[in-house]
Design a protein around this motif. Sequence first.
Motif, short mmCIF file in Angstrom:
data_model
loop_
_atom_site.label_atom_id
_atom_site.label_comp_id
_atom_site.label_asym_id
_atom_site.label_seq_id
_atom_site.Cartn_x
_atom_site.Cartn_y
_atom_site.Cartn_z
N ILE A 41 -5.11 5.55 7.21
CA ILE A 41 -4.96 4.47 6.47
C ILE A 41 -4.23 4.72 5.45
O ILE A 41 -3.71 3.57 4.68
CB ILE A 41 -6.55 3.48 6.37
N THR A 42 -4.90 5.37 4.35
CA THR A 42 -4.17 6.10 3.40
C THR A 42 -2.22 6.21 3.55
O THR A 42 -1.88 5.09 2.85
CB THR A 42 -4.41 7.25 2.36
N MET A 43 -2.56 6.38 4.71
CA MET A 43 -0.71 7.16 4.18
C MET A 43 -0.27 5.92 4.96
O MET A 43 1.36 5.36 4.32
CB MET A 43 -0.93 8.14 5.75
N ALA A 44 -0.23 4.93 5.83
CA ALA A 44 -0.10 3.59 6.00
C ALA A 44 0.31 2.66 4.91
O ALA A 44 1.40 1.59 4.33
CB ALA A 44 -0.79 2.83 6.80
N HIS A 45 -0.79 2.76 4.05
CA HIS A 45 -0.62 2.20 3.23
C HIS A 45 0.24 2.10 2.05
O HIS A 45 1.01 1.76 1.33
CB HIS A 45 -1.88 1.68 2.08
N TYR A 48 4.06 1.75 3.11
CA TYR A 48 4.02 0.40 2.43
C TYR A 48 4.37 0.06 1.30
O TYR A 48 5.30 -0.74 1.09
CB TYR A 48 2.86 -0.34 3.24
N CYS A 49 3.53 0.58 0.07
CA CYS A 49 3.75 0.30 -1.33
C CYS A 49 4.57 1.54 -1.51
O CYS A 49 6.30 0.37 -2.09
CB CYS A 49 2.97 1.44 -2.01
N ARG A 50 5.80 2.43 -1.21
CA ARG A 50 6.45 3.13 -1.51
C ARG A 50 7.64 2.18 -0.88
O ARG A 50 8.84 1.94 -1.76
CB ARG A 50 6.78 4.29 -0.54
#
Length: 63
Positions: A41-45, A48-50
């Motif tokens: 989940i953190t990697m996907a988020h 997205y943020c980058r």
Amino acid sequence: MKEQLIARWDAFLDKMRARFNESLTYGEQAVLDALDETTMITMAHTAYCRAHARRCMTIWYKK
């Protein structure tokens, strides 16, 4: 009588150590499972943020 009490106490402590070690094993596995889910989940988020940050910088520097 004293030896029996000591033997019972040692048996109790052995059971407690075994349960503690079993709990550590289950706990470790639960943490690893949760970490895998959280990491995904953190990697996907993060991705997205980058991407959003790059988009914002592109718009900002075009001005």
